[in-house]
Design an enzyme around this catalytic site. Structure first.
Site, PDB file in Angstrom:
ATOM      1  N   ARG A 107      -1.015 -14.037 -10.735  1.00 57.36           N
ATOM      2  CA  ARG A 107      -0.031 -14.632 -11.694  1.00 57.36           C
ATOM      3  C   ARG A 107       1.401 -14.398 -10.765  1.00 57.36           C
ATOM      4  O   ARG A 107       1.738 -13.327 -11.003  1.00 57.36           O
ATOM      5  CB  ARG A 107      -0.019 -13.979 -12.930  1.00 57.36           C
ATOM      6  CG  ARG A 107       1.306 -14.509 -13.721  1.00 57.36           C
ATOM      7  CD  ARG A 107       0.971 -14.190 -15.302  1.00 57.36           C
ATOM      8  NE  ARG A 107       0.238 -15.054 -15.702  1.00 57.36           N
ATOM      9  CZ  ARG A 107       0.112 -15.223 -17.233  1.00 57.36           C
ATOM     10  NH1 ARG A 107       0.811 -14.525 -17.947  1.00 57.36           N
ATOM     11  NH2 ARG A 107      -0.557 -16.477 -17.543  1.00 57.36           N
ATOM     12  N   HIS A 134      -0.291 -23.990 -14.591  1.00 62.13           N
ATOM     13  CA  HIS A 134      -0.947 -23.150 -15.159  1.00 62.13           C
ATOM     14  C   HIS A 134      -2.420 -23.836 -15.490  1.00 62.13           C
ATOM     15  O   HIS A 134      -3.003 -24.365 -16.420  1.00 62.13           O
ATOM     16  CB  HIS A 134      -0.512 -22.958 -16.497  1.00 62.13           C
ATOM     17  CG  HIS A 134      -1.201 -21.434 -17.140  1.00 62.13           C
ATOM     18  ND1 HIS A 134      -2.051 -20.751 -16.619  1.00 62.13           N
ATOM     19  CD2 HIS A 134      -0.686 -20.927 -18.169  1.00 62.13           C
ATOM     20  CE1 HIS A 134      -2.140 -19.598 -17.291  1.00 62.13           C
ATOM     21  NE2 HIS A 134      -1.674 -19.798 -18.384  1.00 62.13           N
ATOM     22  N   GLN A 137      -5.409 -22.648 -17.913  1.00 57.66           N
ATOM     23  CA  GLN A 137      -4.957 -22.928 -19.167  1.00 57.66           C
ATOM     24  C   GLN A 137      -5.525 -24.309 -19.821  1.00 57.66           C
ATOM     25  O   GLN A 137      -6.211 -24.508 -20.648  1.00 57.66           O
ATOM     26  CB  GLN A 137      -3.523 -22.814 -19.388  1.00 57.66           C
ATOM     27  CG  GLN A 137      -3.157 -23.235 -20.771  1.00 57.66           C
ATOM     28  CD  GLN A 137      -3.599 -21.782 -21.790  1.00 57.66           C
ATOM     29  OE1 GLN A 137      -3.246 -20.720 -21.681  1.00 57.66           O
ATOM     30  NE2 GLN A 137      -4.032 -22.235 -22.847  1.00 57.66           N
ATOM     31  N   ASP A 225       4.782 -25.160 -26.391  1.00 50.13           N
ATOM     32  CA  ASP A 225       4.777 -24.131 -25.672  1.00 50.13           C
ATOM     33  C   ASP A 225       6.166 -23.380 -26.006  1.00 50.13           C
ATOM     34  O   ASP A 225       7.023 -24.095 -26.386  1.00 50.13           O
ATOM     35  CB  ASP A 225       4.731 -24.352 -24.056  1.00 50.13           C
ATOM     36  CG  ASP A 225       4.448 -23.042 -23.286  1.00 50.13           C
ATOM     37  OD1 ASP A 225       4.228 -21.985 -23.768  1.00 50.13           O
ATOM     38  OD2 ASP A 225       4.709 -23.199 -22.070  1.00 50.13           O
ATOM     39  N   CYS A 264      -0.565 -22.685 -25.803  1.00 52.38           N
ATOM     40  CA  CYS A 264      -1.248 -21.610 -24.995  1.00 52.38           C
ATOM     41  C   CYS A 264      -1.043 -20.098 -25.367  1.00 52.38           C
ATOM     42  O   CYS A 264      -1.727 -19.305 -25.160  1.00 52.38           O
ATOM     43  CB  CYS A 264      -1.073 -21.725 -23.560  1.00 52.38           C
ATOM     44  SG  CYS A 264       0.749 -21.491 -23.250  1.00 52.38           S
ATOM     45  N   ARG A 292     -10.286 -19.377 -22.994  1.00 55.11           N
ATOM     46  CA  ARG A 292      -9.624 -18.990 -21.451  1.00 55.11           C
ATOM     47  C   ARG A 292     -10.905 -18.217 -20.914  1.00 55.11           C
ATOM     48  O   ARG A 292     -11.308 -18.474 -19.752  1.00 55.11           O
ATOM     49  CB  ARG A 292      -8.589 -18.101 -21.693  1.00 55.11           C
ATOM     50  CG  ARG A 292      -7.263 -18.891 -22.237  1.00 55.11           C
ATOM     51  CD  ARG A 292      -6.669 -19.879 -21.148  1.00 55.11           C
ATOM     52  NE  ARG A 292      -6.272 -19.138 -19.994  1.00 55.11           N
ATOM     53  CZ  ARG A 292      -5.517 -18.562 -19.646  1.00 55.11           C
ATOM     54  NH1 ARG A 292      -4.321 -18.215 -20.602  1.00 55.11           N
ATOM     55  NH2 ARG A 292      -5.354 -18.064 -18.186  1.00 55.11           N
TER      56      ARG A 292
HETATM   57  N1   CP Z   1      -1.652 -18.466 -22.226  1.00 51.28           N
HETATM   58  C1   CP Z   1      -1.444 -17.526 -21.477  1.00 51.28           C
HETATM   59  O1   CP Z   1      -1.590 -17.544 -20.085  1.00 51.28           O
HETATM   60  O2   CP Z   1      -1.398 -16.192 -21.845  1.00 51.28           O
HETATM   61  P1   CP Z   1      -0.992 -14.799 -21.219  1.00 51.28           P
HETATM   62  O3   CP Z   1       0.543 -15.059 -20.676  1.00 51.28           O
HETATM   63  O4   CP Z   1      -0.963 -13.869 -22.329  1.00 51.28           O
HETATM   64  O5   CP Z   1      -1.808 -14.462 -20.115  1.00 51.28           O
HETATM   65  N1  NVA Z   2       5.100 -21.667 -20.154  1.00 47.95           N
HETATM   66  C1  NVA Z   2       5.165 -20.129 -20.572  1.00 47.95           C
HETATM   67  C2  NVA Z   2       3.355 -20.013 -20.503  1.00 47.95           C
HETATM   68  C3  NVA Z   2       3.094 -18.611 -20.871  1.00 47.95           C
HETATM   69  C4  NVA Z   2       1.476 -18.591 -20.733  1.00 47.95           C
HETATM   70  C5  NVA Z   2       5.558 -19.260 -19.478  1.00 47.95           C
HETATM   71  O1  NVA Z   2       5.543 -19.797 -18.040  1.00 47.95           O
HETATM   72  O2  NVA Z   2       6.007 -18.189 -19.605  1.00 47.95           O
END
Ligand code: CP
Ligand code: NVA
Length: 306
Positions: A107, A134, A137, A225, A264, A292
């Site tokens: 990440r 992502h 997701q 989101d 998400c 997930r």
């Molecule tokens: N939806 C998602 O990726 O959640 P986290 O940020 O908790 O991993």
């Molecule tokens: N769009 C959000 C998604 C989190 C899972 C972010 O990037 O923070």
């Protein structure tokens, strides 16, 4: 090398087989304690390293449980605790980690770093969210919709709010799975035009709107989101600009009857979605979060077994 950086390079048939595998693995272990390994333990002896440059609850825990249920093990690296956090190059990190582990999930703050990691690693690399996309997701989201009875091909999904990383992966998925996508966002929050152009070139139907009511007309699914993603600096401005794009009960009623709601998570009730929607009967968000785990098991298997 089967990297999973985005949906683009995967053929529709490959993505379909990943989704089907996710569903069949989920069904096969129904009722087992969550720490029990799947009978066939397909990734026995394999180790996944997970690098986090940003916070995570779902991605971290679901990937950790995913590799364990497949018979493998994991290690979690908060990038700030590693030499990566002190400026060691992505290239050297990729080469070194490839000597220790069988796959890397990252990440990252910069999508380009994930691409560089994949370029220099000799093991599969998985994108666990960047500022651009992502993909893990979206596979979980599509699994959730199919399990709720939706046929993706020909269905209409409406994205309401910021045209962000998660929106981008929905755009990537549209031509692969044959659903049409309506995106409602204010000026300045449009999805990346390169993504829209590519999806359209691959025969995906992507429609862009400024008015959320127009975008959700005829929609089978509404997706929201957060208005402030990790790394966004202009929180107050975003909350103001995006406020008219909140998913309310009224907006849900402007979609098809029985339309599903996805998010998400993490969610901010009262900002991008009202509590009666996300906690109401049309919401699938906790099935979505559970999936997930199942979707990523199928992604790990695809990466490591080809
Ligand atoms: N939806 C998602 O990726 O959640 P986290 O940020 O908790 O991993
Ligand atoms: N769009 C959000 C998604 C989190 C899972 C972010 O990037 O923070």
């Amino acid at each position: 090398m089967n990297h999973f950086l985005d949906l683009w390079p995967l053929a529709s048939g490959e993505l379909r087989s990943i989704l089907d595998n996710a569903k069949s693995r989920k069904a096969a272990r129904k009722g087992l304690p969550k720490g029990t390994v799947d009978k066939d333990a397909p990734l026995s002896g394999r180790t996944l390293a997970m690098i986090f440059e940003k916070n995570s609850t779902r991605t971290r825990v679901s990937f950790d449980m995913a590799i364990r249920q497949l018979g493998g093990t994991s290690l979690v690296l908060n990038s700030g605790d590693t030499q990566l956090g002190r400026g060691e190059t992505v290239e050297d990190t990729a080469k070194v980690l490839s000597r220790y582990v069988d796959a890397i999930m990252i990440r990252a703050n910069r999508h380009a770093d994930v691409e560089a990691l994949a370029q220099f690693a000799s093991v599969p690399v998985i994108n666990g969210l960047t500022e651009k996309s992502h993909p893990c997701q979206i596979l979980a989201d599509l699994q959730t919709l199919e399990e709720a009875g939706l046929t993706l091909k020909g269905s209409r999904i409406a994205w309401v709010g910021d045209g962000n990383n998660v929106a981008a992966s929905f755009i990537h998925a549209a031509p692969k799975f044959g659903f049409s996508l309506s995106v409602a966002s204010p000026a300045g929050y449009d999805p990346d035009p390169k993504d829209v152009e590519r999806a359209r070139a691959e025969q995906g139907r992507i429609d862009l709107f400024r008015d959320p009511k127009q975008a959700v007309a005829g929609a089978d699914v509404i997706v929201a989101d957060t208005f402030v993603s990790m790394g966004d600096k202009d929180a107050d401005k975003r909350l103001g600009d995006l406020a008219p794009f909140k998913v309310s009960g009224d907006l849900m009623r402007a979609a098809n009857g029985g339309a599903k709601f996805l998010h998400c998570l993490p969610a901010h009730r009262g900002e991008e979605v009202d509590a009666d929607v996300i906690d109401g009967p049309q919401s699938l968000v906790f099935d979505e979060a559970e999936n997930r785990l199942h979707a990523q098991k199928a992604i790990l298997e695809w990466c490591l077994r080809g």
